[in-house]
Design an enzyme around this catalytic site. Structure first.
Site, PDB file in Angstrom:
ATOM      1  N   HIS A  34      74.632  43.754  60.529  1.00 44.77           N
ATOM      2  CA  HIS A  34      74.422  45.164  60.860  1.00 44.77           C
ATOM      3  C   HIS A  34      73.421  45.235  62.015  1.00 44.77           C
ATOM      4  O   HIS A  34      73.010  44.186  62.548  1.00 44.77           O
ATOM      5  CB  HIS A  34      73.941  45.943  59.631  1.00 44.77           C
ATOM      6  CG  HIS A  34      72.765  45.321  58.938  1.00 44.77           C
ATOM      7  ND1 HIS A  34      71.533  45.198  59.536  1.00 44.77           N
ATOM      8  CD2 HIS A  34      72.636  44.763  57.698  1.00 44.77           C
ATOM      9  CE1 HIS A  34      70.689  44.615  58.709  1.00 44.77           C
ATOM     10  NE2 HIS A  34      71.329  44.315  57.582  1.00 44.77           N
ATOM     11  N   HIS A  37      70.345  42.896  62.127  1.00 44.16           N
ATOM     12  CA  HIS A  37      70.625  41.545  62.628  1.00 44.16           C
ATOM     13  C   HIS A  37      70.815  41.572  64.154  1.00 44.16           C
ATOM     14  O   HIS A  37      70.337  40.689  64.864  1.00 44.16           O
ATOM     15  CB  HIS A  37      71.900  40.985  61.986  1.00 44.16           C
ATOM     16  CG  HIS A  37      71.864  40.915  60.488  1.00 44.16           C
ATOM     17  ND1 HIS A  37      72.717  41.633  59.685  1.00 44.16           N
ATOM     18  CD2 HIS A  37      71.073  40.224  59.640  1.00 44.16           C
ATOM     19  CE1 HIS A  37      72.461  41.376  58.416  1.00 44.16           C
ATOM     20  NE2 HIS A  37      71.463  40.523  58.359  1.00 44.16           N
ATOM     21  N   GLY A 147      63.178  39.679  60.207  1.00 39.55           N
ATOM     22  CA  GLY A 147      62.987  41.127  60.188  1.00 39.55           C
ATOM     23  C   GLY A 147      61.832  41.532  59.289  1.00 39.55           C
ATOM     24  O   GLY A 147      61.618  40.934  58.232  1.00 39.55           O
ATOM     25  N   GLN A 148      61.127  42.577  59.711  1.00 36.51           N
ATOM     26  CA  GLN A 148      60.028  43.102  58.890  1.00 36.51           C
ATOM     27  C   GLN A 148      60.551  43.708  57.586  1.00 36.51           C
ATOM     28  O   GLN A 148      59.831  43.814  56.607  1.00 36.51           O
ATOM     29  CB  GLN A 148      59.247  44.168  59.676  1.00 36.51           C
ATOM     30  CG  GLN A 148      57.981  44.612  58.945  1.00 36.51           C
ATOM     31  CD  GLN A 148      57.369  45.864  59.530  1.00 36.51           C
ATOM     32  OE1 GLN A 148      57.259  45.975  60.750  1.00 36.51           O
ATOM     33  NE2 GLN A 148      56.977  46.798  58.680  1.00 36.51           N
ATOM     34  N   GLN A 153      59.127  37.858  52.686  1.00 34.77           N
ATOM     35  CA  GLN A 153      59.843  36.665  53.162  1.00 34.77           C
ATOM     36  C   GLN A 153      59.257  36.178  54.482  1.00 34.77           C
ATOM     37  O   GLN A 153      58.989  34.981  54.662  1.00 34.77           O
ATOM     38  CB  GLN A 153      61.322  37.006  53.329  1.00 34.77           C
ATOM     39  CG  GLN A 153      62.115  35.970  54.105  1.00 34.77           C
ATOM     40  CD  GLN A 153      63.593  36.278  54.114  1.00 34.77           C
ATOM     41  OE1 GLN A 153      64.269  36.086  53.111  1.00 34.77           O
ATOM     42  NE2 GLN A 153      64.117  36.763  55.220  1.00 34.77           N
ATOM     43  N   VAL A 176      65.158  47.999  61.436  1.00 38.20           N
ATOM     44  CA  VAL A 176      66.111  48.938  62.041  1.00 38.20           C
ATOM     45  C   VAL A 176      66.655  49.836  60.932  1.00 38.20           C
ATOM     46  O   VAL A 176      67.004  49.354  59.850  1.00 38.20           O
ATOM     47  CB  VAL A 176      67.261  48.178  62.743  1.00 38.20           C
ATOM     48  CG1 VAL A 176      68.315  49.139  63.263  1.00 38.20           C
ATOM     49  CG2 VAL A 176      66.701  47.320  63.873  1.00 38.20           C
ATOM     50  N   SER A 185      70.732  47.544  55.516  1.00 38.21           N
ATOM     51  CA  SER A 185      70.792  46.393  54.619  1.00 38.21           C
ATOM     52  C   SER A 185      72.251  46.130  54.257  1.00 38.21           C
ATOM     53  O   SER A 185      73.033  47.069  54.111  1.00 38.21           O
ATOM     54  CB  SER A 185      69.995  46.690  53.340  1.00 38.21           C
ATOM     55  OG  SER A 185      70.379  45.799  52.317  1.00 38.21           O
ATOM     56  N   SER A 186      72.567  44.853  54.105  1.00 39.02           N
ATOM     57  CA  SER A 186      73.950  44.502  53.730  1.00 39.02           C
ATOM     58  C   SER A 186      74.291  45.074  52.364  1.00 39.02           C
ATOM     59  O   SER A 186      75.465  45.224  52.021  1.00 39.02           O
ATOM     60  CB  SER A 186      74.103  42.985  53.703  1.00 39.02           C
ATOM     61  OG  SER A 186      73.589  42.441  54.879  1.00 39.02           O
ATOM     62  N   ARG A 187      73.275  45.383  51.569  1.00 37.78           N
ATOM     63  CA  ARG A 187      73.532  45.869  50.208  1.00 37.78           C
ATOM     64  C   ARG A 187      73.725  47.387  50.150  1.00 37.78           C
ATOM     65  O   ARG A 187      74.102  47.906  49.095  1.00 37.78           O
ATOM     66  CB  ARG A 187      72.407  45.443  49.271  1.00 37.78           C
ATOM     67  CG  ARG A 187      72.442  43.939  48.973  1.00 37.78           C
ATOM     68  CD  ARG A 187      71.421  43.538  47.934  1.00 37.78           C
ATOM     69  NE  ARG A 187      71.629  42.182  47.471  1.00 37.78           N
ATOM     70  CZ  ARG A 187      70.847  41.146  47.797  1.00 37.78           C
ATOM     71  NH1 ARG A 187      69.824  41.305  48.591  1.00 37.78           N
ATOM     72  NH2 ARG A 187      71.109  39.939  47.299  1.00 37.78           N
TER      73      ARG A 187
HETATM   74  P1  AMP Z   1      69.858  38.789  55.579  1.00 39.98           P
HETATM   75  O1  AMP Z   1      71.176  38.517  56.210  1.00 39.98           O
HETATM   76  O2  AMP Z   1      69.814  40.070  54.824  1.00 39.98           O
HETATM   77  O3  AMP Z   1      69.315  37.611  54.829  1.00 39.98           O
HETATM   78  O4  AMP Z   1      68.829  39.024  56.776  1.00 39.98           O
HETATM   79  C1  AMP Z   1      68.729  38.142  57.856  1.00 39.98           C
HETATM   80  C2  AMP Z   1      67.556  38.539  58.709  1.00 39.98           C
HETATM   81  O5  AMP Z   1      67.736  39.876  59.180  1.00 39.98           O
HETATM   82  C3  AMP Z   1      66.226  38.542  57.951  1.00 39.98           C
HETATM   83  O6  AMP Z   1      65.196  38.043  58.790  1.00 39.98           O
HETATM   84  C4  AMP Z   1      66.022  39.991  57.638  1.00 39.98           C
HETATM   85  O7  AMP Z   1      64.663  40.350  57.461  1.00 39.98           O
HETATM   86  C5  AMP Z   1      66.593  40.639  58.879  1.00 39.98           C
HETATM   87  N1  AMP Z   1      66.951  42.027  58.603  1.00 39.98           N
HETATM   88  C6  AMP Z   1      67.677  42.503  57.559  1.00 39.98           C
HETATM   89  N2  AMP Z   1      67.752  43.852  57.607  1.00 39.98           N
HETATM   90  C7  AMP Z   1      67.040  44.236  58.697  1.00 39.98           C
HETATM   91  C8  AMP Z   1      66.729  45.500  59.285  1.00 39.98           C
HETATM   92  N3  AMP Z   1      67.170  46.645  58.773  1.00 39.98           N
HETATM   93  N4  AMP Z   1      65.976  45.514  60.404  1.00 39.98           N
HETATM   94  C9  AMP Z   1      65.524  44.353  60.957  1.00 39.98           C
HETATM   95  N5  AMP Z   1      65.787  43.132  60.461  1.00 39.98           N
HETATM   96  C10 AMP Z   1      66.534  43.064  59.340  1.00 39.98           C
END
Ligand code: AMP
Length: 280
Positions: A34, A37, A147-148, A153, A176, A185-187
């Site tokens: 999304h 990322h 990402g923050q 993490q 974002v 979020s993917s969820r």
């Molecule tokens: P994930 O695929 O959810 O494990 O996330 C991969 C990376 O993307 C991690 O460093 C997350 O913190 C970052 N990330 C996920 N959602 C967001 C967001 N809304 N804004 C910025 N970074 C993100």
């Protein structure tokens, strides 16, 4: 754009880039890409010669009752986004290539991994640090982007890099958000219409806390209480935690006199969402 599955193949490619003096920027993800990322990839694109994106749904960071099996996976959509955003290499290993038969070595940060998210998800960060270290070893990135949104993490990864003298710089980029300010979020796709509407309360309660602090309130308990009152007005919201912590050590703060991070985790039906803001 290259798509590489085997870790040893990626290692060989990275070696040849490094020999030619190229810098490597790395964005680790679990796919279901999304705009959060995408912002990490864009930053990596600006700052490095070669951008590696990993897509790996890491089984060791999911608890037994969590959504590993049904975590959203859509490789063709992800690779189209990656290509458009300027990724050079997608690293998409299979579970059997990351966790070979007989795998028994884990890496664990022992101080920050069992509080907040770690208190509710006991082995989660052990899974994260283990896979991220393995990915770092394969990708050999100059700069890695996180990402923050997943604040704890990012702090734990930075700690691992420092504690183990890893040779990669960690950059943490702002969260974002959707138009209505829900963190991407993917969820989020699991939320039904009503839950999706209620979920706005995550960020609005954080902004409310920010305003209280800006107006001079310094008592962390009082701020948390008022946030709790705001969130519980949403019938569908079930609070896991609301915390005000010191940004690096993640230790509780009683009186707010310096920078703090406000973190929360709230469930909407079966969907658990996290968010945070830094107050300086
Ligand atoms: P994930 O695929 O959810 O494990 O996330 C991969 C990376 O993307 C991690 O460093 C997350 O913190 C970052 N990330 C996920 N959602 C967001 C967001 N809304 N804004 C910025 N970074 C993100």
């Amino acid at each position: 754009m290259q798509i590489i599955k085997e870790p040893h193949k990626l290692t060989a490619i990275i070696k040849s880039y490094k020999k030619r003096g190229k810098t490597i920027g790395f964005v680790p993800t679990m796919g279901a890409l999304h705009n959060g990322h995408v912002s990490l990839i864009k930053k990596a694109r600006k700052e490095n010669n070669i951008v590696v994106l990993s897509i790996f749904v890491n089984p060791t960071q999911f608890g037994p009752k969590e959504d590993y099996k049904k975590y959203p996976r859509n490789f063709s959509r992800d690779s189209a986004i990656a290509k458009k955003t300027g990724v050079d290499i997608i690293f998409a290993p299979e579970v059997k290539d990351i966790y070979k038969s007989g795998f028994s070595t884990y890496i664990e940060e022992t101080n920050l991994s069992h509080i907040l998210e770690g208190a509710i998800r006991p082995d989660h960060f052990r899974g994260v640090t283990t896979v991220v270290l393995k990915l770092f070893n394969t990708v050999q990135p100059d700069i890695s982007y996180f990402g923050q949104k997943d604040y704890q993490q990012a702090v734990i990864i930075k700690k691992m890099v420092k504690d183990l003298n890893l040779d990669t710089e960690i950059k943490v980029l702002p969260t974002v958000r959707e138009k209505d300010s829900l963190a991407q979020s993917s969820r989020n796709i699991y939320l039904n219409k009503e839950e999706r509407k209620s979920a706005i309360v995550l960020y609005s309660s954080l902004i409310y806390a920010k305003e209280l602090i800006e107006n001079g309130l310094t008592d962390a308990e009082e701020i948390k209480k008022r946030m709790r009152e705001t969130i519980t007005k949403e019938r569908l919201a079930k609070i896991d935690y609301i915390e005000i912590r010191e940004p690096e050590t993640l230790q509780p703060v009683k009186k707010i006199t310096r920078e703090v991070v406000i973190l929360l985790a709230v469930k909407f039906g079966k969907v658990r969402l996290i968010d945070n803001v830094i107050m300086n």
